[in-house]
Design a protein around this motif. Structure first.
Motif, PDB file in Angstrom:
ATOM      1  N   ASN A  32      -3.977  -7.085   9.877  1.00  0.00           N
ATOM      2  CA  ASN A  32      -3.140  -5.953  10.237  1.00  0.00           C
ATOM      3  C   ASN A  32      -4.002  -4.701  10.438  1.00  0.00           C
ATOM      4  OD1 ASN A  32      -0.989  -4.187  10.483  1.00  0.00           O
ATOM      5  ND2 ASN A  32      -0.322  -4.373   8.369  1.00  0.00           N
TER       6      ASN A  32
ATOM      7  N   VAL B 132       1.357  -4.601   3.782  1.00  0.00           N
ATOM      8  CA  VAL B 132       0.261  -4.560   4.759  1.00  0.00           C
ATOM      9  C   VAL B 132      -0.470  -5.895   4.921  1.00  0.00           C
ATOM     10  CG1 VAL B 132      -0.100  -2.073   4.612  1.00  0.00           C
ATOM     11  CG2 VAL B 132      -1.307  -3.582   3.022  1.00  0.00           C
ATOM     12  N   TRP B 133      -0.211  -6.835   4.017  1.00  0.00           N
ATOM     13  CA  TRP B 133      -0.859  -8.148   4.113  1.00  0.00           C
ATOM     14  C   TRP B 133      -0.053  -9.147   3.298  1.00  0.00           C
ATOM     15  CZ3 TRP B 133      -2.847 -11.493   0.420  1.00  0.00           C
ATOM     16  CH2 TRP B 133      -3.641 -12.545   0.883  1.00  0.00           C
TER      17      TRP B 133
ATOM     18  N   ILE C  72      -6.751  -6.952   4.782  1.00  0.00           N
ATOM     19  CA  ILE C  72      -5.729  -6.177   5.489  1.00  0.00           C
ATOM     20  C   ILE C  72      -6.158  -5.935   6.928  1.00  0.00           C
ATOM     21  CG2 ILE C  72      -4.547  -3.945   5.618  1.00  0.00           C
ATOM     22  CD1 ILE C  72      -4.905  -3.885   2.457  1.00  0.00           C
ATOM     23  N   GLU C  73      -7.375  -5.470   7.114  1.00  0.00           N
ATOM     24  CA  GLU C  73      -7.862  -5.136   8.454  1.00  0.00           C
ATOM     25  C   GLU C  73      -7.894  -6.353   9.384  1.00  0.00           C
ATOM     26  OE1 GLU C  73      -8.741  -2.134   9.810  1.00  0.00           O
ATOM     27  OE2 GLU C  73      -8.336  -0.995   7.979  1.00  0.00           O
TER      28      GLU C  73
ATOM     29  N   TRP D 240      -2.471  -1.269  10.059  1.00  0.00           N
ATOM     30  CA  TRP D 240      -1.773  -1.020   8.797  1.00  0.00           C
ATOM     31  C   TRP D 240      -0.275  -0.819   9.031  1.00  0.00           C
ATOM     32  CZ3 TRP D 240      -3.914  -0.023   3.660  1.00  0.00           C
ATOM     33  CH2 TRP D 240      -5.280  -0.332   3.577  1.00  0.00           C
TER      34      TRP D 240
ATOM     35  N   ALA E 145       0.837  -1.201   0.000  1.00  0.00           N
ATOM     36  CA  ALA E 145       0.000   0.000   0.000  1.00  0.00           C
ATOM     37  C   ALA E 145       0.869   1.245   0.000  1.00  0.00           C
ATOM     38  CB  ALA E 145      -0.909   0.013   1.229  1.00  0.00           C
TER      39      ALA E 145
ATOM     40  N   ARG F 262      -2.098   4.115   4.520  1.00  0.00           N
ATOM     41  CA  ARG F 262      -3.344   3.534   5.037  1.00  0.00           C
ATOM     42  C   ARG F 262      -4.501   3.953   4.133  1.00  0.00           C
ATOM     43  NH1 ARG F 262      -4.909   2.050  10.642  1.00  0.00           N
ATOM     44  NH2 ARG F 262      -7.082   1.493  10.426  1.00  0.00           N
ATOM     45  N   ASN F 263      -5.272   2.973   3.690  1.00  0.00           N
ATOM     46  CA  ASN F 263      -6.405   3.182   2.790  1.00  0.00           C
ATOM     47  C   ASN F 263      -6.007   3.832   1.465  1.00  0.00           C
ATOM     48  OD1 ASN F 263      -8.455   2.069   4.481  1.00  0.00           O
ATOM     49  ND2 ASN F 263      -8.323   3.904   5.721  1.00  0.00           N
TER      50      ASN F 263
END
Length: 96
Positions: A84, A50-51, A80-81, A87, A10, A13-14
């Protein structure tokens, strides 16, 4: 050493997400982080791992990559959430 894995990088974040597959996660993530990969990766600045999900066989990892890539952004964010939620950059776990 081959350790097939599917991963998500990523920009933040987001932020913008990149889904990939590799035979060696440590070696693959480093060029992302250092912006050594030309094109899409360099343009969007994917620096955060992130994942990820490891697999026994490369064929399984490739199949899972297709599944993750084919899913919606909401599904990627949920992956991801779940693994992690903060993040955090998981690369530090791999390198250590």
């Amino acid at each position: 050493m081959r350790e097939p894995a599917v991963y998500i990088m990523a920009s933040q974040r987001n932020g913008t997400l990149y889904v990939g597959v590799t035979a060696n996660l440590n070696e693959r993530v480093w060029p992302h982080r250092e912006a050594l990969l030309a094109g899409f990766t360099k343009r969007y600045g994917y620096k955060l791992l992130v994942w990820y999900e490891r697999h026994e066989r490369m064929e399984d990892a490739i199949g899972r990559e297709k599944q993750v890539k084919g899913g919606s952004r909401a599904r990627k964010l949920a992956l991801i959430e779940t693994m992690n939620p903060s993040w955090r950059d998981l690369y530090e776990d791999l390198a250590g």
